[in-house]
Design an enzyme around this catalytic site. Structure first.
Site, PDB file in Angstrom:
ATOM      1  CD  GLU A 103      -2.987  -1.047   2.290  1.00 16.52           C
ATOM      2  OE1 GLU A 103      -2.895  -0.158   3.139  1.00 16.52           O
ATOM      3  OE2 GLU A 103      -3.956  -1.819   2.201  1.00 16.52           O
ATOM      4  CD  GLU A 155      -3.510  -6.100   3.655  1.00 10.99           C
ATOM      5  OE1 GLU A 155      -4.338  -5.311   4.174  1.00 10.99           O
ATOM      6  OE2 GLU A 155      -2.285  -5.915   3.698  1.00 10.99           O
TER       7      GLU A 155
HETATM    8  C1  BG6 Z   1      -4.392  -2.530   5.327  1.00  8.50           C
HETATM    9  C2  BG6 Z   1      -2.975  -2.677   5.827  1.00  8.50           C
HETATM   10  O1  BG6 Z   1      -4.580  -1.193   4.993  1.00  8.50           O
HETATM   11  O2  BG6 Z   1      -5.429  -2.761   6.180  1.00  8.50           O
HETATM   12  C3  BG6 Z   1      -2.838  -3.364   7.169  1.00  8.50           C
HETATM   13  O3  BG6 Z   1      -2.136  -3.293   4.889  1.00  8.50           O
HETATM   14  C4  BG6 Z   1      -3.971  -2.982   8.080  1.00  8.50           C
HETATM   15  O4  BG6 Z   1      -1.587  -3.057   7.707  1.00  8.50           O
HETATM   16  C5  BG6 Z   1      -5.280  -3.434   7.416  1.00  8.50           C
HETATM   17  O5  BG6 Z   1      -3.846  -3.498   9.371  1.00  8.50           O
HETATM   18  C6  BG6 Z   1      -6.527  -3.158   8.229  1.00  8.50           C
HETATM   19  O6  BG6 Z   1      -6.644  -1.802   8.510  1.00  8.50           O
HETATM   20  P1  BG6 Z   1      -6.649  -1.237   9.980  1.00  8.50           P
HETATM   21  O7  BG6 Z   1      -6.305   0.191   9.846  1.00  8.50           O
HETATM   22  O8  BG6 Z   1      -8.010  -1.462  10.502  1.00  8.50           O
HETATM   23  O9  BG6 Z   1      -5.607  -1.995  10.727  1.00  8.50           O
END
Ligand code: BG6
Length: 465
Positions: free
Chosen positions: A167, A369
């Protein structure tokens, strides 16, 4: 009966990162998050910092065993720059760091879980931020390549799937535009644009270094968070705002990574506004020869925009900001995950998949993800301590159905990685929202498979559902 069957050898896996699982524990150097926590612990939910995170540093062997036990065939984590490297200027390796990642990779192989290794997950070494402004500085780009080369040399015999950066857009967005990650600047648009360029260049240069290292059977990609821009209406003004938002937040990384060029319309606008990045001599050739073998897409939520009608928020007025070209649009029909505040819109998964197919024909890609963070999951725990997270199963199914449709229509998606396998530390939100297939009790660090963990096991076994 399997209604949605996925391609052969599909990756059913999960993703995480070094800073969020191993944390700061036993490292010689601080990254910006480690530093921020030391400075202002109160900005982290319940003052929980990255010190030991989910104790992956000591529990990696049992964690990988557990990952395998829920049917996952692949798992992504990241090597921390601040753990592997002792001297950032020379790329001199830290012995303990190298020993840890060696043991970790061996454990992946021992348990039969394919390692997908990422090199940067929001973890800028503090020293490089102080000396060169982090990604604002050109020098950081070349120092990053030194680190990447060290990793390729050390682990390339066993790791075949590499990703350069997770990201990249989050760095300028969170640190320089909207102030939610250290250094928390707001409205520093010109510097954000330079950072975007430097990250894309770091990725291309790393890919070239990877090719030079000649890793047998190795492939390299990048992980992009895509937030397709949907517009409030079909009016020309709104469509223009949507096209700009797509170029700025998505194509600015997609195009150089997959096609070796920046989006021409974006370059033109930034030039017109006097904020185009400073380019390096001969960089066109670097981008052309630094394209990815595959792409990873993190998808959580879409972006909804309209042409700007309201005045810019005060904090964005001092310098150039991309927000002059759009404003956020609040779609009345939206479905929201109230804990994270993100819109749930599974159809975007299909749109992303088809867009990749059309724009970069033949490019293999995977969902790197996707997931749903929920606060207070203990509420859903049954008498055996198992979290009955049906909402998460529904969330995954809805997204997978759209993904399946796009694959049927020819999109070359080869896997689905959830965020995440076991609950992990999430930056400022720390352990507020839980995302895992496996719960982690923070006190005892006990791991328990959630209902969704049993569901993915069945899904992976059947290669569909
Ligand atoms: C993604 C990232 O944006 O989302 C992770 O690669 C992150 O590092 C995940 O943990 C979930 O988002 P958040 O901000 O709720 O942890």
């Amino acid at each position: 009966m399997i209604q949605y069957a996925f391609p052969k050898n599909f990756w059913w896996g999960a993703a995480s990162s070094g800073p969020q699982t191993e944390g700061f524990f036993n490292k010689a150097h601080l990254n910006l998050m480690d530093y921020w926590f030391k400075k202002e612990p109160e900005v982290f939910f319940n003052r929980v910092g990255p010190d030991r995170a989910s104790e992956f540093f000591t529990r990696y062997d049992e964690d990988l065993k557990l990952i395998k036990s829920i049917g996952l065939n692949s798992f992504r984590t990241s090597i921390q720059w601040t753990r592997l490297i002792d001297d950032f200027e020379t790329g001199k390796v830290n012995k303990e760091g190298a020993a840890f990642y060696n043991k970790l990779i061996d454990a992946f192989l021992k348990h039969g879980v394919l390692p997908v290794i990422n090199l940067y997950h929001f973890d800028m070494p503090l020293e490089l931020f102080q000396k060169y402004g982090g990604w604002s500085g050109e020098k950081t780009v070349d120092l990053f390549v030194l680190f990447a080369r060290a990793a390729f040399k050390l682990f390339g015999d066993r790791v075949k799937y590499w990703t350069v950066i997770n990201e990249p857009m989050v760095q300028p967005e969170a640190g320089w535009l909207y102030g939610f990650h250290y250094p928390n600047y707001k409205g520093k648009g010109a510097e954000a644009v330079q950072i975007m360029h430097n990250l894309a260049l770091a990725s291309a240069k790393t890919i070239r270094a990877f090719r030079e290292e000649n890793i047998k059977g190795g492939e390299i990609g990048v992980i992009l968070n895509l937030t397709p821009a949907y517009t409030a209406s079909d009016s020309d003004e709104d469509k223009k705002a949507g096209a700009f938002a797509d170029d700025f937040f998505n194509n600015s990384f997609l195009d150089p990574a997959c096609a070796g060029v920046f989006p021409p319309a974006l370059v033109e606008t930034l030039k017109k506004d006097g904020v185009l990045w400073k380019a390096q001599d001969g960089e066109n050739e670097i981008f052309q020869s630094g394209k990815v073998d595959f792409l990873g897409v993190n998808y959580y939520h879409p972006k909804r925009v309209a042409a700007r009608k309201s005045p810019l928020p005060q904090e964005l007025r001092s310098e150039w900001t991309p927000d002059v070209y759009f404003e956020e649009y609040d779609w009345p029909q939206k479905r929201i995950n109230p804990y994270r505040g993100w819109e749930i819109y599974p159809k975007a998964m299909y749109d992303i998949a088809i867009n990749i197919k059309n724009k970069y024909p033949g490019l293999p890609w995977y969902v790197s993800e996707n997931g749903m963070g929920v606060e207070g999951e203990e509420r859903f725990m049954d008498e055996n301590g198992v979290i009955q997270d049906d909402y998460r199963i529904d969330f995954y199914k809805e997204h997978l159905i759209y993904l399946h449709k796009a694959i049927e229509e020819g999109s070359k998606c080869f896997g689905f990685h959830a965020w995440t396998a076991f609950d992990c530390w999430s930056w400022n939100n720390a352990y507020k929202n839980r995302y895992g297939y496996i719960s982690v009790d923070l006190e005892s660090q006990k791991r328990t498979i959630k209902k969704s963990g049993w569901w993915i096991k069945e899904t992976a076994k059947n290669n569909g559902f």
